[in-house]
Structures are given as C-alpha cells and as structure tokens.
Motif scaffolding. Structure first.
Motif, short mmCIF file in Angstrom:
data_model
loop_
_atom_site.label_atom_id
_atom_site.label_comp_id
_atom_site.label_asym_id
_atom_site.label_seq_id
_atom_site.Cartn_x
_atom_site.Cartn_y
_atom_site.Cartn_z
N PHE A 92 0.81 -1.22 0.00
CA PHE A 92 0.00 0.00 0.00
C PHE A 92 0.85 1.27 0.00
CE2 PHE A 92 0.67 -0.73 4.53
CZ PHE A 92 0.82 0.54 5.06
N TYR A 93 2.19 1.14 0.17
CA TYR A 93 3.08 2.28 0.05
C TYR A 93 3.42 2.60 -1.41
CZ TYR A 93 4.19 2.34 5.07
OH TYR A 93 4.12 2.44 6.45
N GLN A 94 3.27 1.63 -2.29
CA GLN A 94 3.72 1.76 -3.67
C GLN A 94 2.70 2.54 -4.51
OE1 GLN A 94 6.84 0.57 -4.32
NE2 GLN A 94 6.82 0.03 -2.13
N THR A 95 3.12 3.64 -5.08
CA THR A 95 2.20 4.53 -5.78
C THR A 95 1.59 3.90 -7.02
OG1 THR A 95 3.42 6.48 -5.01
CG2 THR A 95 1.96 6.78 -6.90
N VAL A 96 2.40 3.36 -7.91
CA VAL A 96 1.89 2.85 -9.19
C VAL A 96 0.97 1.64 -8.99
CG1 VAL A 96 2.52 1.83 -11.42
CG2 VAL A 96 3.84 3.76 -10.51
N PRO A 97 1.41 0.59 -8.25
CA PRO A 97 0.50 -0.55 -8.05
C PRO A 97 -0.82 -0.18 -7.38
CG PRO A 97 2.72 -1.14 -7.41
CD PRO A 97 2.72 0.33 -7.62
N MET A 98 -0.75 0.72 -6.38
CA MET A 98 -1.98 1.07 -5.67
C MET A 98 -2.88 1.97 -6.52
SD MET A 98 -1.87 -0.72 -3.08
CE MET A 98 -3.50 -0.18 -2.54
N CYS A 99 -2.28 2.80 -7.36
CA CYS A 99 -3.09 3.58 -8.29
C CYS A 99 -3.83 2.67 -9.25
CB CYS A 99 -2.22 4.58 -9.05
SG CYS A 99 -1.76 6.04 -8.09
N ILE A 100 -3.15 1.62 -9.71
CA ILE A 100 -3.80 0.65 -10.59
C ILE A 100 -4.93 -0.06 -9.85
CG2 ILE A 100 -3.47 -1.52 -11.85
CD1 ILE A 100 -0.62 -0.58 -12.48
N ALA A 101 -4.67 -0.44 -8.59
CA ALA A 101 -5.69 -1.14 -7.79
C ALA A 101 -6.92 -0.26 -7.57
CB ALA A 101 -5.10 -1.58 -6.45
N PHE A 102 -6.70 0.98 -7.15
CA PHE A 102 -7.84 1.90 -6.93
C PHE A 102 -8.52 2.25 -8.26
CE2 PHE A 102 -6.07 2.62 -2.70
CZ PHE A 102 -7.22 2.79 -1.94
N GLY A 103 -7.72 2.34 -9.32
CA GLY A 103 -8.30 2.61 -10.64
C GLY A 103 -9.22 1.50 -11.10
N LEU A 104 -8.79 0.24 -10.87
CA LEU A 104 -9.64 -0.91 -11.22
C LEU A 104 -10.89 -0.96 -10.35
CD1 LEU A 104 -6.94 -3.68 -11.77
CD2 LEU A 104 -8.36 -2.59 -13.51
N LYS A 105 -10.72 -0.59 -9.07
CA LYS A 105 -11.88 -0.55 -8.18
C LYS A 105 -12.92 0.45 -8.70
CE LYS A 105 -13.09 0.77 -3.40
NZ LYS A 105 -13.66 2.11 -3.67
N GLU A 106 -12.44 1.63 -9.12
CA GLU A 106 -13.35 2.63 -9.68
C GLU A 106 -13.94 2.16 -11.00
OE1 GLU A 106 -14.48 5.55 -8.52
OE2 GLU A 106 -13.52 5.03 -6.62
N TRP A 107 -13.13 1.51 -11.83
CA TRP A 107 -13.58 1.04 -13.15
C TRP A 107 -14.74 0.06 -13.01
CZ3 TRP A 107 -12.89 1.80 -18.33
CH2 TRP A 107 -13.30 0.77 -19.18
#
Length: 375
Positions: free
Chosen positions: A225-240
């Motif tokens: 959860f510290y990693q910007t790119v992986p977590m942005c992808i995870a939250f982006g998929l959640k929103e998608w």
C-alpha cells in the motif's frame, strides 16, 4: 488568527449549525413528500430519477471534487500561495450558490401530479407508520446499522501515503464513461429483478471491491500500500468496476424509499413521507453526531496529526489511513445488509401493488370529479 478552541468562534459555528439543521429539516420534509408526487407512474419515476442522476452525477458530484483535489495539491505543494481555508470557502460558497439556483429552477418548472388525501394524517399515525410500515422500518434499520461504519475518505491516504490528492482525479477519468453507461442497465435490470435483489447485489459487489483493494495492499510483506503505481492501478480498477453499478446504486436506492411509501399507501390508504422522513432524519443525525466524535478520537488514536507536511505521518498512521478507506468501513458497516434480505416486496408483489394503486387512484380521480360537479 485564533486557535481551534477560541470560544466566540465555536459559538458562531454553533449558531449557524442550528440554522443549517433547521432549514435542512424543512427542506428534507418538503423534498421527501414532493418527489413522490411528481408522477404516479413508477416507470416514469424511475426514468426521471435516472435522467436526473445521469445529468448531475458528473457535473454536480464529481467535477467539484476533482477541481478541489487539484487546488489542494497546488496549495500543499506551494505552487500557489493561497490559504487552504480560502480555497474551501470559495469552493463551498460557489457550489452552494449553483446548487441553489438549480433547485430554484426545478421549483419553478415542476408540478405535482399525484392527488393528495383530503384528510391529513396525524403525527401520531406518522410515527406509528415507521414501525407498522415494514419496508420503511427495514430501510431505516439498514441505514442505521450502516452508519456505524467507521471510515475516512481516500483523501488522507492519497495525500499522506501516495503524495497527491490529484491522483484520485486521474484514476477516475477512465471510469467516468462507465458511470454514464451504467444508467442504461437500470430499466432492463429492474424489469427482470426485484429492487431487493439489486439492492443486495450492489452492497455485496462494492464491498467485495474494497476488500480486494485492501488484500492487494497487504501483499509484499504488508507493504504494497506504500507503492504509488501498483496502488493507483488497484484503486483505478476498483473505480472502473465499481462505476458499472453506479446507476443501480443511485437510482434503485432513491426509488426504494418511494417504493416503501407506495407500499404504505397500498396497505393503509395514506402516504407518510414527511413524518417518517423527519423521524428517520432525527435518529440518523443523532447517530451521526456521536459517530463523528468517535471518528475524531480514532484518528487521534492512530497518531494522525493535522497540518503535517505531505508524507510525514508515521508508518502506523499511514497503514490505518489505508485501512480506514478500504477494509474498516466494510467490516464495521456489514450489518446493514441483514435488513435488506428481509425486504418483503418481491417483483411479483411490486407489480401487483402498482396495478392496484393505479386502479385506486383512477377511481379517486373519478370520485373527485363527480363531487366537484355536484358542488
């Protein structure tokens, strides 16, 4: 230039809070009763709610949040020299004026089309209706249990851990079209499934997405959860994926209250939107005030210090900021789904109810015309 406990400032805030709550109560009473009188046709009501949510969802809800996110980042990163308090004041005032103008336009254009009962039900009957009207009781109970959910928005996590609030705006851009498309599914899904099924599905679906993001953030030795790119992808998929149920969430949830009021009219012969709305609002406001204090205490307990530079909260605080926007609200509000399984209006009963109400209202109109002619 005063501290947070400066007494005149607290009195000033308290005074305007009373005005706001009083005006809000009058507004909600009128709104809850008025929205159900615009049309007697449930299909048309769904269409109007869908159209309203579709047109206002992006511009009315998302756009101010996106703009505010950019402004917060500009201030926090000292790109501009504005005060954060000034940014909140200007944005708050601007959005309030725009929404008030839109509401006034609606007031001028809309008309009541459902004839109201000539005999005014008593307040006592209204309070009794909350208990005797089973669907209303279940909705109030579900919302009451759901409000025990302890949460903080993703704002704290994105600012303190990932370093930028604007990332939320960027992540929402790809999923924006999904939210608009999702409204196309409302009418066909409502024809095939009961409101109960869609209500439960929406809850489970979105809870599963939040749990999925939390579990992903706990990988790599509980440090992902510290990693910007992986977590942005995870939250982006959640929103998608989450935006595909956006239409169901907005329209069905709004129409369930109207369905409960229709059920009251079907069973008892009268509607009780205003009184039940006031009673429900009073209970939920008291609960919200209590839980607001609890949330503040929790933020203090996890070590959160307001006003620190971006990224300088301690590691324990950062973890809990992540948990409070993913797994914690899901677990603490999980009991809200129980009343949903007890919803008594099946698809068959809903169709029967609306057929009976349509016939009954037609007879009432004919009787009213005959009485008018005799008079």
């Amino acid at each position: 230039g005063t501290n947070g406990t400066y007494l005149p400032k607290l009195f000033y805030y308290y005074f305007f809070l009373i005005i706001n709550e009083t005006a809000g109560t009058f507004t909600n009473v009128a709104k809850s009763g008025y929205m159900s009188t615009i049309t007697p046709n449930p299909a048309e009501r769904i269409r109007l709610i869908t159209l309203a949510e579709l047109l206002t969802g992006y511009m009315g809800e998302d756009m101010p949040r996106y703009i505010m996110g950019v402004l917060i980042d500009l201030v926090n990163n000292k790109v501009v020299t504005w005060k954060l308090s000034s940014v909140f004041m200007v944005m708050g005032t601007t959005t309030a004026v725009i929404s008030s103008l839109c509401t006034f336009w609606f007031f001028l254009k809309s008309k009541e089309r459902v004839p109201q009962s000539l005999e005014k039900p008593s307040v006592k009957e209204g309070l009794k209706a909350i208990v005797s009207n089973y669907p209303v009781l279940l909705m109030c109970l579900s919302e009451f249990l759901g409000n025990f959910s302890i949460s903080k928005s993703e704002t704290n996590y994105f600012i303190d851990v990932l370093g930028s609030y604007s990332l939320i705006t960027i992540l929402n851009i790809p999923s924006g079209i999904n939210g608009s498309i999702s409204y196309m599914f409302v009418e066909p899904l409502r024809k095939r499934f009961s409101s109960k099924s869609l209500w439960i599905f929406n809850d489970i679906y979105n809870s599963a997405l939040s749990i999925g993001v939390f579990l992903f953030g706990m990988t790599k030795g509980k440090k992902m959860f510290y990693q910007t790119v992986p977590m942005c992808i995870a939250f982006g998929l959640k929103e998608w994926f989450g935006k595909w149920s956006w239409g169901i969430s907005k329209v069905i949830t709004a129409d369930l209250w109207n369905e409960a009021m229709d059920y009251c009219e079907w069973k008892n012969g009268y509607r009780m939107e205003a009184t039940t709305g006031v009673a429900k609002g009073l209970i939920l406001k008291m609960q919200s005030a209590l839980l607001g204090s609890v949330t503040s205490l929790i933020m203090k307990k996890i070590g959160y210090v307001q006003g620190l530079e971006i990224g300088t909260q301690n590691d324990r605080t950062k973890f809990w900021e992540f948990a409070l926007c993913t797994i914690v609200p899901t677990l603490t509000g999980i009991l809200r789904i129980v009343p949903k399984f007890l919803w008594p209006i099946s698809k068959q009963k809903r169709d029967e109810m609306y057929n009976d109400l349509a016939n009954r209202r037609q007879e009432n109109v004919i009787d009213y015309i005959n009485e008018a002619k005799e008079t």
